[in-house]
Design an enzyme around this catalytic site. Structure first.
Site, PDB file in Angstrom:
ATOM      1  N   LYS B  89     146.292 -28.363  -5.419  1.00  0.00           N
ATOM      2  CA  LYS B  89     146.787 -27.611  -6.575  1.00  0.00           C
ATOM      3  C   LYS B  89     148.302 -27.457  -6.577  1.00  0.00           C
ATOM      4  O   LYS B  89     148.932 -27.413  -7.635  1.00  0.00           O
ATOM      5  CB  LYS B  89     146.129 -26.229  -6.612  1.00  0.00           C
ATOM      6  CG  LYS B  89     144.614 -26.271  -6.790  1.00  0.00           C
ATOM      7  CD  LYS B  89     144.200 -26.570  -8.214  1.00  0.00           C
ATOM      8  CE  LYS B  89     142.689 -26.568  -8.387  1.00  0.00           C
ATOM      9  NZ  LYS B  89     142.268 -27.034  -9.723  1.00  0.00           N
ATOM     10  N   GLU B 111     145.478 -19.088 -14.636  1.00  0.00           N
ATOM     11  CA  GLU B 111     144.074 -18.750 -14.394  1.00  0.00           C
ATOM     12  C   GLU B 111     143.712 -19.336 -13.033  1.00  0.00           C
ATOM     13  O   GLU B 111     144.354 -20.268 -12.567  1.00  0.00           O
ATOM     14  CB  GLU B 111     143.200 -19.390 -15.470  1.00  0.00           C
ATOM     15  CG  GLU B 111     142.713 -20.827 -15.178  1.00  0.00           C
ATOM     16  CD  GLU B 111     143.840 -21.855 -15.099  1.00  0.00           C
ATOM     17  OE1 GLU B 111     144.950 -21.572 -15.609  1.00  0.00           O
ATOM     18  OE2 GLU B 111     143.628 -22.934 -14.518  1.00  0.00           O
ATOM     19  N   SER B 377     140.181 -32.462  -1.220  1.00  0.00           N
ATOM     20  CA  SER B 377     141.096 -31.719  -2.085  1.00  0.00           C
ATOM     21  C   SER B 377     141.589 -30.407  -1.492  1.00  0.00           C
ATOM     22  O   SER B 377     142.652 -29.922  -1.860  1.00  0.00           O
ATOM     23  CB  SER B 377     140.436 -31.465  -3.439  1.00  0.00           C
ATOM     24  OG  SER B 377     139.198 -30.813  -3.276  1.00  0.00           O
TER      25      SER B 377
HETATM   26  C1  LIG Z   1     139.969 -27.414  -3.140  1.00  0.00           C
HETATM   27  C2  LIG Z   1     139.656 -27.615  -4.565  1.00  0.00           C
HETATM   28  N1  LIG Z   1     139.153 -28.791  -4.949  1.00  0.00           N
HETATM   29  C3  LIG Z   1     138.839 -29.022  -6.224  1.00  0.00           C
HETATM   30  C4  LIG Z   1     138.997 -28.061  -7.184  1.00  0.00           C
HETATM   31  C5  LIG Z   1     138.570 -28.377  -8.581  1.00  0.00           C
HETATM   32  O1  LIG Z   1     139.634 -28.522  -9.456  1.00  0.00           O
HETATM   33  P1  LIG Z   1     140.051 -29.940  -9.996  1.00  0.00           P
HETATM   34  O2  LIG Z   1     138.831 -30.576 -10.538  1.00  0.00           O
HETATM   35  O3  LIG Z   1     141.071 -29.645 -11.015  1.00  0.00           O
HETATM   36  O4  LIG Z   1     140.605 -30.744  -8.882  1.00  0.00           O
HETATM   37  C6  LIG Z   1     139.529 -26.815  -6.841  1.00  0.00           C
HETATM   38  C7  LIG Z   1     139.754 -25.763  -7.829  1.00  0.00           C
HETATM   39  O5  LIG Z   1     140.126 -24.652  -7.521  1.00  0.00           O
HETATM   40  C8  LIG Z   1     139.871 -26.603  -5.488  1.00  0.00           C
HETATM   41  O6  LIG Z   1     140.381 -25.436  -5.081  1.00  0.00           O
END
Ligand SMILES: Cc1ncc(COP(=O)(O)O)c(C=O)c1O
Ligand SMILES: Cc1ncc(COP(=O)(O)O)c(C=O)c1O
Lengths: 257, 393, 393, 257
Positions: B89, B111, B377
């Site tokens: 993020k 948000e 992620s």
């Molecule tokens: C670690 C992590 N992965 C994935 C996501 C999902 O978001 P996005 O689909 O925008 O990557 C989030 C959302 O808070 C997250 O914290």
């Protein structure tokens, strides 16, 4: 001539009231409309409730949630309004978010509005350019007036553009804010009202957001053709129920009851 | 066919900016400036320096030996969990805060679902000395308590969204309301590739550093710049957008987007948007979303706060509709199993969001020679309570 | 004078291996092999690859602009907080697990205070598929709950040390007991530059990557390879050892070691070892330690679990005695203030240990042109509860 | 000739008992020693309690903690033992960790031991080479026997080295473990006992760790000159207090009381 245009031609300041269809009870829609007309309201916005009404403040939002819980749907609303033109003559506008309309089908929705005797639509999240490029012919085909908003931040060019594609009135948001968040007008807003009044637009303006009583109604209509009240009326409904609906416009218009 | 955005702000039929007039000046200002600003050398320099020295980029591309052995294929983890604040993020919030500064904004709103975006936003606001308000669903505040604490430490105001499902969707509604009410000095840092144009494209570009790095890192590891597969979980879709970005037009690279099936795609409690969704408008964007026949937005469910969203970014809606990406759905249980497996095999505690991506190896067989890059992620520190309760550790 | 270890395992008069005979074979095996093994190209290659792709090294050297402005000097933060698992501790555990593998060990034990070393050990054990037992004081288990959860997720067994002060010292005693009881297949991964020779030197060498990186990173930032000051907090002393290592013999670089004064150096509740300590033996090493006249080891106190240790590594005892490093003592309150300040100014939540180092800027004035490199040894995620309670957020 | 050497020359298997000075009560030291001698114990290890006794198991550790709480100090111990040689003849060994001794001053400590009539020391964390390089002359000056440990892991060369610098007995740890953690001996340990017995060392061996009853005592002394009991005696003290001290050695030696 569309009822809205006729109404706008009347030589008077207009009081328009918003309420959420299906609130406080699912079947209050028709009687609220009838009572409002009887007590001298000039125009009504019937809110088609939406799960995620992001341009609305807490009051209208809560009424929408309740209306949905009560069972309000697009289909149900049209059913309730089927015979509305047998008893009601003032202009009726449906105010709703775009997604439910899209799911119904924009053309089907417009057709149904026209059959029901709805005169116009306010769709806050259908932007001017998308309307203009994709949906204008449909609205025109069914003689529906699409009402656009302007705010204190709207540029002069854009106001002129919006004026050019409008054919009813311009919904003038008193301050950039979601519904129901201010009360009474300050100097800044008055200056904005004056500024717009002096633009001599082809469409008259009706001011909405932040009008809640006789005083603010009078202030607003000093500079515009009319004013719209939403949250304050919803609050009235939630405090008093539907039976004294007429009290609210009476108070606004300062009529003795 | 292109999988990128067109000049009108659409991916195929998805995207656009379905916003109330109150937001028009802000969104339009952004639309007119974002590409120009992003291309300024001074912006690029500051952005890249912060990514390097503050965020800790490049994030490693780690060959997961024991995981690869278990599934008999070559698995590389793109370690976004190692970024400052613990997820991908922050790539986006760094970009947006610099953008907001250049647009003269003084107040930042955001948000958040899992709280990662909220923390990342609070972080960059502290870094730049800007006021920060974060909207977060009441349920998410409870299940991601560590991130709430972090936001407070960082000086942000966290406001609880109590409407609707009390999760990400509702926090987003509240943030948009705030923006409507504060149209001049406020920038809204959206946390995923959702929202009105130009957000999806802007966020995707800020996140695209991920796939850019994958290209040269893979070259170091495997002497080729393309993986066979790129895998990422999808909430709004920003980590997937970042991981896919530079491979979008190269169809030799297969893309796998993983959504949260909650208690099961057909259970009525899920967040598997693409499979269950229909075209519609959510948060200013035309995309796929979970909704009733009547167009009311459905309340989603996932054990993972970051995937608990009824929509998906327009890029992903297009990737789904066009068939460019394969979409898989992973249940809570499958994700939790895969998360614990990564702990045990690789010593990495993944965010539950990322665990959804990891779970596909039990569902889909890859060839031994396939190079599969998976976007890890985020890290699981924020999810410890959920894991511990789930496993009764 | 040299500040490095001599061939007998002493820094000046400090160090050595004061161990029971039961530990002799293990420690001797290590002593005979550690340098040889560390110099093997295959070891170096594996170590460096893991540091890069798994730990995420190099950790950035971040110029803290707003903090520098506030204190009118040039402050660089060495971002060990961005390492996998969140502190410098993993540099050492990666090294030691590879060492343990080469020595044919099958079972790993460790002590932990803040839990960072425990997590780092559990992590590398998972990575290598080795059994892991971590000893942790009962009090520390309570105040560093997130790290306990992480160790469990990673498959480690956490054993509560209930004797003495129920903190790091006692966890170390328990770990040594375990090692005595399991003399053949077990390697004890000590988490700091403490314990019998060769541990202090081995750990310092594994951590020395920190100052190695500072040298070339500073070259990029300031076009010189030496800072004017290097600042680090000292519990056992491993992060300081790593940050000081390549500057030890260059007296142009001033070294500042920061100890925990708890409620005040003279309050009777502190962990300011160098100031309060006398020469003695603790955990197999001759060093400075807090003790009664009678040679009983005193129970230390600090709000920070990682600094709550009555001894200090022999390298640091020597740096203190020789005057090579300046030693400063920071109270709980000063540390907590500095920790929150970093959150607000730089968007970084530091470990409370590291907050002690940050607190010196309120105590000591630097020149505007001074380049001060501070080891940000860890991130504060593990300390959120302590911060939140302290500040009643 | 040092009392330890004299004792080792006796043609019998030796029972040596460890206890922690100051436990269960601060002033039990002298009477425990006296009672042990009376009931036929051959040698006593007096534990100088330490805050961090890392080679000891939970039982001895707890007794040390209690002794320190009771007020035991190095000074206090020497005071208690001041007149011990007026009543007690068997060899007395102080067993303690190195740090308290270092703080007292190694030479001062040895001098005091010698004045008190202490015959030897066991300092688990003073390694052979440090003793050899730094402290040997002091111990010799005061005619104190320093006792070294060997374990099943100690290499043959090292055992020979330890044998060469020892001049009393070798403390043979039955298995590599902290005190008090096993009971009875298995095949592996017996093989180790045999292996050491067959080395024909110049110093006799006394086995410690894991001896708790008549049976294990007999087993151990089949292969060695004697055996040391620690944890089991501490447990006896904590269960029965000091008044029945003699019961314990009686049970070990299987004497009828
Ligand atoms: C670690 C992590 N992965 C994935 C996501 C999902 O978001 P996005 O689909 O925008 O990557 C989030 C959302 O808070 C997250 O914290
Ligand atoms: C973040 C952090 N910094 C510092 C320390 C103190 O240890 P050392 O002095 O060995 O660096 C610890 C110990 O746990 C720690 O977790």
């Amino acid at each position: 001539m569309n009822r809205i245009n006729k109404k706008l031609n009347e030589n008077k300041k207009l009081l328009s009231i918003y309420f959420t269809a299906g609130y406080p009870n699912l079947d209050d829609t028709v009687s609220i409309i009838q009572n409002l007309e009887k007590s001298g309201v000039d125009m009504i916005e019937i809110g088609l409730p939406f799960s995620d009404p992001l341009a609305d403040g807490p009051t209208i939002q809560a009424s929408s949630t309740q209306a949905l819980i009560n069972g309000m749907t697009t289909e149900a609303l049209f059913k309730q309004l089927k015979d509305i033109r047998k008893t009601v003559n003032i202009p009726l506008i449906i105010m709703g978010y775009f997604n439910p309309i899209l799911q119904y089908g924009v053309e089907a929705f417009c057709k149904k509005c026209s059959e029901t005797g709805i005169d116009g639509l306010i769709i806050p999240d259908l932007p001017v350019n998308v309307y203009n490029e994709q949906y204008k012919p449909i609205f025109e085909k069914y003689d529906l007036i699409n009402v656009f908003l302007i705010t204190p931040q709207t540029s002069i060019e854009r106001i002129h553009f919006i004026d050019s594609i409008s054919n009813g009135f311009i919904y003038m948001v008193s301050s950039a804010s979601v519904t129901g968040s201010s009360s009474g007008f300050g100097e800044e807003q008055i200056n904005y009202f004056k500024r717009i009044a002096n633009m001599n637009l082809k469409n008259p303006q009706i001011i909405g957001f932040g009008i809640s009583d006789h005083n603010s109604f009078t202030q607003a209509t000093t500079y515009a053709k009319g004013a719209i009240i939403g949250s304050a009326f919803i609050k009235h409904l939630s405090n008093n129920g539907v039976k004294d609906t007429a009290d609210f416009p009476n108070a606004i218009l300062n009529q003795l009851t | 066919m292109t999988y990128n955005i067109n000049e009108k702000g659409y991916y195929g039929e998805f995207g656009g900016a379905y916003i109330p007039e109150m937001l028009y000046p802000n969104v339009e200002e952004l639309r007119q400036n974002y590409l120009k600003v992003m291309k300024e050398p001074s912006f690029q320099k500051e952005f890249n320096l912060l990514l390097k020295d503050y965020v800790g980029r490049p994030s490693p591309l780690y060959f997961a030996k024991r995981l690869s052995e278990k599934y008999n294929t070559k698995i590389y983890l793109k370690r976004e969990d190692l970024n400052h604040t613990g997820a991908h993020k922050i790539n986006n919030t760094i970009g947006q805060i610099l953008m907001a500064q250049r647009l003269g904004k003084k107040r930042i709103i955001a948000e958040t679902g899992a709280g990662q975006h909220g923390v990342a936003t609070a972080t960059v606001c502290a870094l730049m000395g800007l006021e920060c308000i974060v909207y977060m669903g009441e349920i998410d505040i409870a299940r991601q308590a560590p991130n709430v604490a972090r936001m407070k430490m960082l000086g942000a105001t966290v406001i609880s969204a109590k409407s609707g499902s009390k999760t990400l969707k509702d926090a987003t509604n509240e943030a948009i309301r705030d923006w409507i009410n504060n149209p001049v000095d406020t920038h809204y840092i959206i946390g995923s590739v959702v929202g009105p144009h130009p957000y999806p494209d802007m966020v995707a570009r800020f996140q695209s550093v991920v796939s850019k790095e994958i290209q040269w890192q893979l070259k170091e590891h495997e002497d080729k710049t393309k993986p066979d597969y790129v895998v990422a979980c999808v909430g709004g879709g920003s980590n997937a957008a970042g991981a896919f970005y530079h491979f979008l037009e190269d169809t030799e690279v297969k893309l796998i987007a993983v959504e949260a099936a909650g208690h099961g795609v057909d259970s009525g409690e899920s967040a598997a948007t693409s499979v269950l969704g229909k075209e519609g408008i959510i948060h200013g964007s035309k995309t796929l979303l979970m909704q009733t026949n009547d167009g009311q937005i459905t309340e989603p469910y996932s054990i993972s706060a970051g995937l608990d969203y009824p929509g998906v970014g327009p890029m992903h809606a297009h990737l789904y509709k066009s068939g460019r990406a394969e979409f898989m759905s992973i249940t809570d249980d499958q994700a939790m199993t895969a998360g614990l497996e990564l702990c045990k095999l690789e010593g990495i505690i993944p965010a539950i969001e990322s665990s959804h991506a990891l779970a596909i190896f039990e569902q889909k067989k890859f060839k031994p020679e396939d190079v599969v890059v998976l976007s890890l992620s985020g890290r699981g520190d924020k999810d410890l309570n959920t894991y511990i309760n789930y496993y009764k550790l």
